[in-house]
Design a protein around this motif. Structure first.
Motif, PDB file in Angstrom:
ATOM      1  N   LYS A 162      -4.180   6.849  -1.818  1.00  0.00           N
ATOM      2  CA  LYS A 162      -3.865   5.502  -1.539  1.00  0.00           C
ATOM      3  C   LYS A 162      -4.009   4.352  -2.877  1.00  0.00           C
ATOM      4  CE  LYS A 162      -3.385   4.034   2.356  1.00  0.00           C
ATOM      5  NZ  LYS A 162      -3.765   3.401   3.818  1.00  0.00           N
ATOM      6  N   SER A 212      -9.967   5.316  -2.843  1.00  0.00           N
ATOM      7  CA  SER A 212      -8.473   4.754  -3.359  1.00  0.00           C
ATOM      8  C   SER A 212      -8.590   4.069  -4.568  1.00  0.00           C
ATOM      9  CB  SER A 212      -8.185   3.871  -2.198  1.00  0.00           C
ATOM     10  OG  SER A 212      -9.188   2.751  -2.187  1.00  0.00           O
ATOM     11  N   GLU A 242       1.028  -1.269   0.122  1.00  0.00           N
ATOM     12  CA  GLU A 242      -0.209  -0.001  -0.157  1.00  0.00           C
ATOM     13  C   GLU A 242       0.806   1.082  -0.057  1.00  0.00           C
ATOM     14  OE1 GLU A 242      -2.455  -0.042   3.305  1.00  0.00           O
ATOM     15  OE2 GLU A 242      -2.987  -2.239   3.032  1.00  0.00           O
ATOM     16  N   TYR A 265      -6.888   0.515  -6.903  1.00  0.00           N
ATOM     17  CA  TYR A 265      -6.610  -0.909  -6.627  1.00  0.00           C
ATOM     18  C   TYR A 265      -5.740  -1.375  -7.815  1.00  0.00           C
ATOM     19  CZ  TYR A 265      -6.714  -5.256  -3.861  1.00  0.00           C
ATOM     20  OH  TYR A 265      -6.255  -6.367  -3.023  1.00  0.00           O
ATOM     21  N   TYR A 271      -3.593   0.240  -3.305  1.00  0.00           N
ATOM     22  CA  TYR A 271      -3.257  -0.865  -2.946  1.00  0.00           C
ATOM     23  C   TYR A 271      -2.906  -1.871  -4.088  1.00  0.00           C
ATOM     24  CZ  TYR A 271      -6.310   0.485   1.028  1.00  0.00           C
ATOM     25  OH  TYR A 271      -6.699   1.315   2.135  1.00  0.00           O
TER      26      TYR A 271
END
Length: 268
Positions: free
Chosen positions: A22, A49, A14, A51, A24
Motif C-alpha cells: 500500500k 507501506s 491510498e 508514503y 499513501y
C-alpha cells in the motif's frame, strides 16, 4: 506546518502498487518543497507501506547540499518517497540512489528514451540532466526501531527549452527530447511501481552492480573533473562502480575509489 489556501492538499489517496504494497499518496498544489514537508510529516510513515508526497510546483526545491531553486508549476515530477528499512538492511542504503536512478531509466525506456546514471544522484539523457535524486536517512522511528528513508525525485517532464535558459545546454526534459507532452500522474504511478519493485530486489540482497554499471554514464571514456570537496579536484576517467557503490576513477595510471564527491564536467 501552516499551509496557505493555494497550498492545501488537492488530493489524498491510498492504493496498492503492483506488488500489493500500500502507498499513501498526498498531492499538493504549490508548496515550498516535498522534501521539507516529508521531513515534517515523517512520523506518518507506516511499517510495510510506502508514503508519497507530490506537488504541482515548489518554491524551495531542495537538491544535494541543500541547494534550493524554484520548480515550475504543472510541468514536472516533484516527489518524495518515504519508507522504513530494518537494521539488517541498513548497510544496503548506500545503493538507494542507484536503485532510484535505475527505476527512472526503466520509466524513460517505456517512452523510447535512453537514460544514464550520472554518479551518484542524477539521470542524464544525451549527457543532459533530466532528473535529480536526493536520499536522506532521517534516523530511527522510535516506535518500530526501523530506519526512516526519504527519497526526493525531480524529473523534467514537460519543461520547455526556455525553462533552462540559465543552464546553457546542461539540462533537458522528456518533452524537449521527443516533442511530446506527457501525463505527469501516469509517470508518477509508473515510477512508484518500478521503484518499489527495485527496492525489493535490493533489500532481498539481489546484486545490482552489473545493472548499475551497464547504466552508468562514463562520458565515452573522456576524462572528467571530480570534486571531492575535502580533498580538492581530480581529473580522471570513470571505470565504473565497485561492490560498495564507490566510484572507480582512473587517475593517471592508478585506480582510485571514491565514496563521496561529485562529477563536475567532462574535460574538453
Amino acid at each position: 506546518m501552516c499551509l496557505s489556501m493555494q497550498n492545501q492538499i488537492s488530493n489524498t489517496s491510498e492504493y496498492k502498487l503492483k506488488s500489493g504494497i500500500k502507498i499513501y499518496h498526498h498531492h499538493y498544489n504549490i508548496i515550498p518543497s516535498t522534501q521539507i514537508l516529508a521531513r515534517e510529516q515523517i512520523h506518518k510513515i507506516k511499517q510495510d507501506s510506502w508514503y508519497l508526497w507530490t506537488a504541482n510546483g515548489q518554491t524551495q526545491s531542495i537538491g544535494q547540499r541543500d541547494r534550493k531553486w524554484i520548480a515550475p508549476t504543472n510541468v514536472n515530477v516533484n516527489a518524495t518517497y518515504g519508507f522504513l528499512i530494518s537494521e539488517s538492511q541498513f548497510s544496503l542504503a548506500k545503493f538507494i540512489p542507484y536503485v532510484a536512478g535505475l527505476s527512472i531509466i526503466q520509466v524513460l525506456r517505456k517512452y523510447n528514451l535512453q537514460g544514464k546514471i550520472k554518479w551518484v544522484n542524477d539521470v542524464l539523457i544525451s549527457k543532459k540532466k533530466v532528473c535529480g535524486i536526493l536520499v536522506e536517512n532521517r534516523g530511527k522511528d522510535p516506535s518500530t526501531e526501523l530506519y526512516r528513508i526519504l527519497v526526493g525525485i525531480g524529473i523534467n517532464i514537460n519543461s520547455e527549452i526556455s525553462d533552462f535558459v540559465d543552464l546553457g545546454n546542461k539540462a533537458t526534459s522528456m518533452k524537449i527530447e521527443t516533442n511530446t507532452s506527457y501525463n505527469i500522474q501516469d509517470i508518477i504511478l509508473e515510477l512508484s511501481n518500478s521503484f518499489e519493485a527495485n527496492m525489493k530486489f535490493l533489500l532481498d540482497s539481489v546484486n545490482l552492480i552489473d545493472e548499475i554499471n551497464n547504466n552508468l554514464e562514463k562520458f565515452d571514456g573522456q576524462a572528467i573533473t571530480f570534486d571531492t570537496e575535502f580533498d580538492g579536484q581530480h581529473e580522471g576517467i570513470i571505470q565504473g562502480v565497485d561492490n560498495n557503490g564507490a566510484l572507480i576513477l582512473l587517475i593517471g595510471d592508478k585506480v582510485h575509489n571514491f565514496v563521496n564527491g561529485r562529477i563536475l564536467a567532462p574535460i574538453p
